[in-house]
Design a protein around this motif. Structure first.
Motif, short mmCIF file in Angstrom:
data_model
loop_
_atom_site.label_atom_id
_atom_site.label_comp_id
_atom_site.label_asym_id
_atom_site.label_seq_id
_atom_site.Cartn_x
_atom_site.Cartn_y
_atom_site.Cartn_z
N PHE A 27 0.74 -1.31 0.13
CA PHE A 27 -0.07 -0.13 -0.08
C PHE A 27 0.87 1.24 0.04
N PRO A 28 1.75 1.39 0.85
CA PRO A 28 2.71 2.48 0.74
C PRO A 28 3.19 2.95 -0.77
N ARG A 29 3.56 1.89 -1.31
CA ARG A 29 4.42 2.26 -2.82
C ARG A 29 3.11 2.46 -3.61
N LEU A 88 -2.19 1.04 -13.91
CA LEU A 88 -1.94 -0.42 -13.84
C LEU A 88 -1.90 -0.94 -12.56
N THR A 89 -1.36 -0.01 -11.82
CA THR A 89 -1.22 -0.37 -10.15
C THR A 89 -2.55 -0.55 -9.60
N PHE A 90 -3.50 0.44 -9.89
CA PHE A 90 -4.84 0.64 -9.51
C PHE A 90 -5.64 -0.51 -10.10
N TYR A 91 -5.54 -0.84 -11.33
CA TYR A 91 -6.10 -2.06 -11.87
C TYR A 91 -5.86 -3.41 -11.13
N LYS A 92 -4.74 -3.56 -10.88
CA LYS A 92 -4.49 -5.07 -10.10
C LYS A 92 -5.26 -4.81 -8.73
N ILE A 93 -5.49 -3.82 -8.28
CA ILE A 93 -6.35 -3.66 -6.97
C ILE A 93 -7.81 -3.73 -7.14
N ASP A 94 -8.13 -2.87 -8.00
CA ASP A 94 -9.51 -2.74 -8.46
C ASP A 94 -9.92 -2.21 -9.98
N LYS A 95 -10.23 -2.88 -10.61
CA LYS A 95 -10.52 -2.85 -12.14
C LYS A 95 -11.05 -1.60 -12.46
N TRP A 96 -12.11 -1.22 -11.70
CA TRP A 96 -12.72 0.22 -12.05
C TRP A 96 -11.62 1.35 -11.73
N TYR A 106 0.82 7.06 -6.79
CA TYR A 106 -0.18 8.18 -6.91
C TYR A 106 -0.13 9.33 -6.72
N LEU A 107 0.67 9.73 -5.52
CA LEU A 107 1.17 10.91 -5.03
C LEU A 107 2.24 11.51 -6.05
N ILE A 108 2.97 10.86 -6.53
CA ILE A 108 4.04 11.43 -7.39
C ILE A 108 3.38 11.57 -8.80
N GLN A 109 2.32 10.88 -9.27
CA GLN A 109 1.88 11.27 -10.72
C GLN A 109 0.70 12.73 -10.45
N LEU A 110 0.33 12.88 -9.10
CA LEU A 110 -0.43 14.15 -8.78
C LEU A 110 0.76 15.20 -8.82
N ILE A 111 1.82 15.10 -8.08
CA ILE A 111 2.87 16.21 -8.05
C ILE A 111 3.33 16.24 -9.36
N ILE A 142 5.86 16.42 -19.18
CA ILE A 142 4.71 15.58 -19.33
C ILE A 142 4.85 14.23 -19.83
N ILE A 143 5.81 13.85 -20.46
CA ILE A 143 6.14 12.64 -20.96
C ILE A 143 6.19 11.69 -19.53
N LEU A 144 7.08 12.19 -18.63
CA LEU A 144 7.40 11.47 -17.11
C LEU A 144 5.92 11.57 -16.58
N LEU A 145 5.28 12.52 -16.69
CA LEU A 145 3.85 12.37 -16.08
C LEU A 145 2.96 11.24 -16.76
N LEU A 146 3.10 11.20 -18.05
CA LEU A 146 2.29 10.22 -18.74
C LEU A 146 2.77 8.74 -18.25
N ILE A 147 4.08 8.50 -18.20
CA ILE A 147 4.61 7.26 -17.77
C ILE A 147 3.78 6.81 -16.37
N PHE A 148 4.13 7.97 -15.42
CA PHE A 148 3.34 7.49 -14.17
C PHE A 148 2.09 7.50 -14.10
N ILE A 149 1.30 8.12 -15.06
CA ILE A 149 -0.07 7.90 -14.86
C ILE A 149 -0.47 6.37 -15.40
N VAL A 150 0.10 6.05 -16.47
CA VAL A 150 -0.01 4.57 -16.84
C VAL A 150 0.54 3.57 -15.79
N ILE A 151 1.54 3.79 -15.03
CA ILE A 151 1.93 2.88 -14.16
C ILE A 151 0.94 2.97 -12.96
N ASN A 152 0.47 4.07 -12.53
CA ASN A 152 -0.77 4.43 -11.59
C ASN A 152 -2.05 3.53 -11.95
#
Length: 155
Positions: free
Chosen positions: A75-77, A121-129, A82-87, A109-119
């Protein structure tokens, strides 16, 4: 307690947007209109409702993950991603509109997009919606990346 968590997640994301809007409002009004922009540049009035909708969807996704936090091994990861992509989201507005650094904003913004995709995928593994709710965000930031690239080239 769940309602409070829901509201707090929405408020957190909307606060990021509000902070960005406040910090960049003058540049949006004074500097941005002076830039050469591609023909597909959306009208300025479109950005606020799109970003507001996206921030609400991001907040809902975060809430869906938050309510399952006891079952998430890392959960901390998850929260850190999540917080990194918001920042990074907030940082782009400052870099582009406040510092007027279009090239740096493009890299960011390219780095942001990478973190959004990572976020997502991370969220999808926890809750598909929660993962699905990031799709409009990914699409919009992909478009914003292309727009930033074109503004960079034209200026």
């Amino acid at each position: 307690m769940k309602f409070l968590a829901f509201i707090l997640n929405i408020i957190l994301t909307l606060s990021v947007g509000a902070l960005a809007a406040y910090a960049t409002a003058e540049s949006v009004r004074v500097w941005y209109p002076t830039l050469n922009k591609p023909s597909f540049n959306p009208p300025n009035w479109l950005f606020a409702p799109v970003w507001t909708t996206l921030y609400i969807l991001i907040g809902i996704a975060a809430y869906l993950v938050w309510i399952k936090r006891d079952k998430i091994v890392h959960f901390p990861r998850t929260i850190a991603i999540y917080l990194i992509q918001l920042i990074l989201n907030l940082a782009w507005s400052f870099i582009f509109f406040y510092l007027h650094e279009i090239g740096f904003a493009l890299a960011e913004i390219i780095l942001l997009l990478i973190f959004i995709v990572i976020n997502a995928l991370t969220f999808y593994k926890i809750d598909k919606w929660a993962g699905y709710l990031f799709i409009p965000y990914i699409l919009w930031v992909s478009f914003a990346s292309f727009l930033t690239y074109n503004i960079f080239i034209l200026n």
